[in-house]
Scaffold this motif. Structure first.
Motif, PDB file in Angstrom:
ATOM      1  N   GLN A  96     -36.047 -34.339  58.862  1.00  0.00           N
ATOM      2  CA  GLN A  96     -36.417 -33.824  60.171  1.00  0.00           C
ATOM      3  C   GLN A  96     -37.943 -33.900  60.299  1.00  0.00           C
ATOM      4  N   VAL A  97     -38.374 -34.759  61.198  1.00  0.00           N
ATOM      5  CA  VAL A  97     -39.801 -34.980  61.407  1.00  0.00           C
ATOM      6  C   VAL A  97     -40.235 -34.171  62.626  1.00  0.00           C
ATOM      7  N   TYR A  98     -41.115 -33.216  62.413  1.00  0.00           N
ATOM      8  CA  TYR A  98     -41.578 -32.377  63.527  1.00  0.00           C
ATOM      9  C   TYR A  98     -42.453 -33.202  64.458  1.00  0.00           C
ATOM     10  N   ASP A  99     -42.109 -33.185  65.739  1.00  0.00           N
ATOM     11  CA  ASP A  99     -42.864 -33.954  66.718  1.00  0.00           C
ATOM     12  C   ASP A  99     -42.766 -33.243  68.067  1.00  0.00           C
ATOM     13  N   TYR A 100     -43.862 -32.609  68.470  1.00  0.00           N
ATOM     14  CA  TYR A 100     -43.901 -31.893  69.749  1.00  0.00           C
ATOM     15  C   TYR A 100     -44.794 -32.626  70.743  1.00  0.00           C
ATOM     16  N   SER A 101     -44.953 -33.918  70.539  1.00  0.00           N
ATOM     17  CA  SER A 101     -45.788 -34.717  71.438  1.00  0.00           C
ATOM     18  C   SER A 101     -45.009 -35.058  72.706  1.00  0.00           C
ATOM     19  N   TYR A 102     -45.740 -35.536  73.694  1.00  0.00           N
ATOM     20  CA  TYR A 102     -45.119 -35.964  74.956  1.00  0.00           C
ATOM     21  C   TYR A 102     -44.115 -37.085  74.682  1.00  0.00           C
ATOM     22  N   LYS A 103     -44.544 -38.120  73.988  1.00  0.00           N
ATOM     23  CA  LYS A 103     -43.668 -39.254  73.709  1.00  0.00           C
ATOM     24  C   LYS A 103     -42.504 -38.845  72.812  1.00  0.00           C
ATOM     25  N   ALA A 146     -51.246 -24.265  72.613  1.00  0.00           N
ATOM     26  CA  ALA A 146     -51.916 -25.220  73.511  1.00  0.00           C
ATOM     27  C   ALA A 146     -51.467 -26.643  73.236  1.00  0.00           C
ATOM     28  N   GLU A 147     -51.318 -27.003  71.963  1.00  0.00           N
ATOM     29  CA  GLU A 147     -50.905 -28.361  71.610  1.00  0.00           C
ATOM     30  C   GLU A 147     -49.484 -28.646  72.099  1.00  0.00           C
ATOM     31  N   VAL A 148     -48.586 -27.681  71.917  1.00  0.00           N
ATOM     32  CA  VAL A 148     -47.201 -27.859  72.346  1.00  0.00           C
ATOM     33  C   VAL A 148     -47.115 -27.916  73.869  1.00  0.00           C
ATOM     34  N   MET A 149     -47.926 -27.115  74.547  1.00  0.00           N
ATOM     35  CA  MET A 149     -47.931 -27.129  76.008  1.00  0.00           C
ATOM     36  C   MET A 149     -48.430 -28.477  76.535  1.00  0.00           C
ATOM     37  N   GLN A 150     -49.412 -29.042  75.866  1.00  0.00           N
ATOM     38  CA  GLN A 150     -49.966 -30.328  76.307  1.00  0.00           C
ATOM     39  C   GLN A 150     -48.996 -31.471  76.056  1.00  0.00           C
ATOM     40  N   GLY A 151     -48.156 -31.346  75.036  1.00  0.00           N
ATOM     41  CA  GLY A 151     -47.233 -32.418  74.689  1.00  0.00           C
ATOM     42  C   GLY A 151     -45.830 -32.185  75.202  1.00  0.00           C
ATOM     43  N   ALA A 152     -45.038 -31.438  74.446  1.00  0.00           N
ATOM     44  CA  ALA A 152     -43.620 -31.252  74.771  1.00  0.00           C
ATOM     45  C   ALA A 152     -43.417 -30.588  76.129  1.00  0.00           C
ATOM     46  N   TYR A 153     -44.187 -29.549  76.418  1.00  0.00           N
ATOM     47  CA  TYR A 153     -44.002 -28.844  77.688  1.00  0.00           C
ATOM     48  C   TYR A 153     -44.265 -29.771  78.878  1.00  0.00           C
ATOM     49  N   ARG A 154     -45.310 -30.564  78.791  1.00  0.00           N
ATOM     50  CA  ARG A 154     -45.640 -31.492  79.888  1.00  0.00           C
ATOM     51  C   ARG A 154     -44.488 -32.462  80.132  1.00  0.00           C
ATOM     52  N   ALA A 155     -43.876 -32.940  79.051  1.00  0.00           N
ATOM     53  CA  ALA A 155     -42.736 -33.847  79.192  1.00  0.00           C
ATOM     54  C   ALA A 155     -41.543 -33.137  79.829  1.00  0.00           C
ATOM     55  N   LEU A 156     -41.291 -31.893  79.410  1.00  0.00           N
ATOM     56  CA  LEU A 156     -40.158 -31.145  79.961  1.00  0.00           C
ATOM     57  C   LEU A 156     -40.330 -30.878  81.454  1.00  0.00           C
ATOM     58  N   VAL A 157     -41.551 -30.550  81.862  1.00  0.00           N
ATOM     59  CA  VAL A 157     -41.811 -30.304  83.286  1.00  0.00           C
ATOM     60  C   VAL A 157     -41.508 -31.566  84.093  1.00  0.00           C
ATOM     61  N   GLU A 158     -41.931 -32.713  83.600  1.00  0.00           N
ATOM     62  CA  GLU A 158     -41.668 -33.971  84.307  1.00  0.00           C
ATOM     63  C   GLU A 158     -40.168 -34.261  84.364  1.00  0.00           C
ATOM     64  N   LEU A 159     -39.457 -34.012  83.268  1.00  0.00           N
ATOM     65  CA  LEU A 159     -38.010 -34.240  83.247  1.00  0.00           C
ATOM     66  C   LEU A 159     -37.301 -33.340  84.257  1.00  0.00           C
ATOM     67  N   ARG A 160     -37.795 -32.123  84.390  1.00  0.00           N
ATOM     68  CA  ARG A 160     -37.214 -31.203  85.380  1.00  0.00           C
ATOM     69  C   ARG A 160     -37.531 -31.676  86.800  1.00  0.00           C
TER      70      ARG A 160
END
Length: 339
Positions: free
Chosen positions: A117-124, A158-172
């Motif tokens: 399991q590779v942790y990855d909270y980036s946008y991509k 802040a890092e998670v908000m800039q990456g994963a959260y930003r992607a989730l908002v766009e998906l929504r």
């Protein structure tokens, strides 16, 4: 009496979650291997009991729980259920991450592919995670997407908000998912995420239970204020409220003596009222108006049926009042009411 299959509408998203949902970590072999036939029987028992909210994640059995859950749901009308999965861990060949191993160095999930399991909270990484989850599920969409345990790998909010959260908002925004959230078992971290973002739901595991109500002070009031629905998981505190006594576990590790004694004290009050401790534990979180569903796992049809029975057991109001009077529940706790 409460009904496991009763729908509770979340006004912010329009999602109707059944008051009792099925968490699928056990179906991925958590602690004990589970066969395909056992998993299928458990999912079928959940459906027959009226449960229509299913939660899964790549972590659960290194993709096995997603495959089993999706395989079962493929034959059901897509509008008849709500499904959530999670982002933040990609499954790749390689040595297991330390977080996948118990204190004895053995994998938590048994009988599953030995994937890292590779942790990855980036946008991509978030977009890739969803794409791979949909492939394992064999479905075109999930309804809810949670950021999974973002505290587990030393990332900042802040890092998670800039990456994963930003992607989730766009998906929504694109309508790919209907709701976004974050799930973990740390109240203070969840509080920071709810403050920082526009989430629809949070999955709060083990921190608003009959045993502990720390989330009552800041997190749950803020969720209520912002319209963030709370899905309560870990209602048995990983076993302590199911079978209190020597050898019980808390947060998946041996429970400290003081917590065992508190759980036994809770059980004694329940016994005076002639009700099982498990029934009080599984019903307790829904007393709070922010809580929209209680999520419990099961590894067999028998366990699932017991959870439903405990959820639908009638509990007297005097039980809750006695627990408060004896200092076992916070005085500010909104007490469950009889339906």
């Amino acid at each position: 009496m409460p009904r496991a299959g009763a729908l509770q509408l979340h006004p912010k998203t329009g999602l109707g979650l059944t008051r009792l949902g099925l968490g699928t970590a056990p179906l991925g072999g958590l602690f004990t291997p589970v066969s395909q036939a056992e998993a299928q029987a458990t999912l079928e028992a959940a459906w027959q009991a009226g449960l229509r909210y299913f939660d899964t994640a790549p972590q659960y059995g290194n993709g096995v729980a997603e495959q089993r859950t999706g395989g079962f749901l493929q034959g059901r009308p897509r509008t008849a259920f709500v499904l959530s999965t999670k982002v933040g861990r990609l499954l790749r060949p390689g040595p297991l991450h330390q977080s996948q191993l118990d204190p004895q160095g053995q994998p938590f999930f048994k009988g599953v592919p030995p994937l890292a399991q590779v942790y990855d909270y980036s946008y991509k990484g978030t977009l890739v995670s969803l794409e791979e989850s949909l492939e394992r599920l064999g479905l075109k969409k999930v309804d809810i997407l949670y950021i999974h345990d973002p505290d587990a790998d030393g990332r900042s909010v802040a890092e998670v908000m800039q990456g994963a959260y930003r992607a989730l908002v766009e998906l929504r925004q694109q309508g790919v998912v209907q709701a976004i959230g974050v799930g973990m078992n740390h109240t203070d971290w969840l509080l920071e995420f709810v403050k920082a973002g526009d989430f629809d739901l949070i999955l709060l595991a083990g921190r608003y239970t009959l045993l502990e109500q720390g989330a009552l002070q800041e997190l749950l009031p803020l969720c209520l204020q912002k319209g963030v629905g709370v899905v309560a998981g870990g209602v048995y505190n990983s076993g302590l409220l199911a079978h209190p006594g020597p050898g019980a576990t808390y947060n998946y590790l041996p429970a400290p003596p003081e917590l065992i004694e508190r759980a036994l004290a809770l059980e004694r009050v329940c016994q005076r009222h002639g009700v099982p401790l498990k029934a009080a534990a599984i019903q307790f979180p829904l007393g709070h108006p922010a809580v929209v569903s209680v999520l419990t796992g099961a590894r067999s049809a028998l366990e699932l049926e017991e959870n439903v029975q405990m959820f639908e057991t009638r509990l007297p109001q005097s039980l809750w009042r006695d627990l408060v009077a004896e200092g076992l529940l916070d005085e500010q706790v909104p007490l469950p009411k009889e339906d």
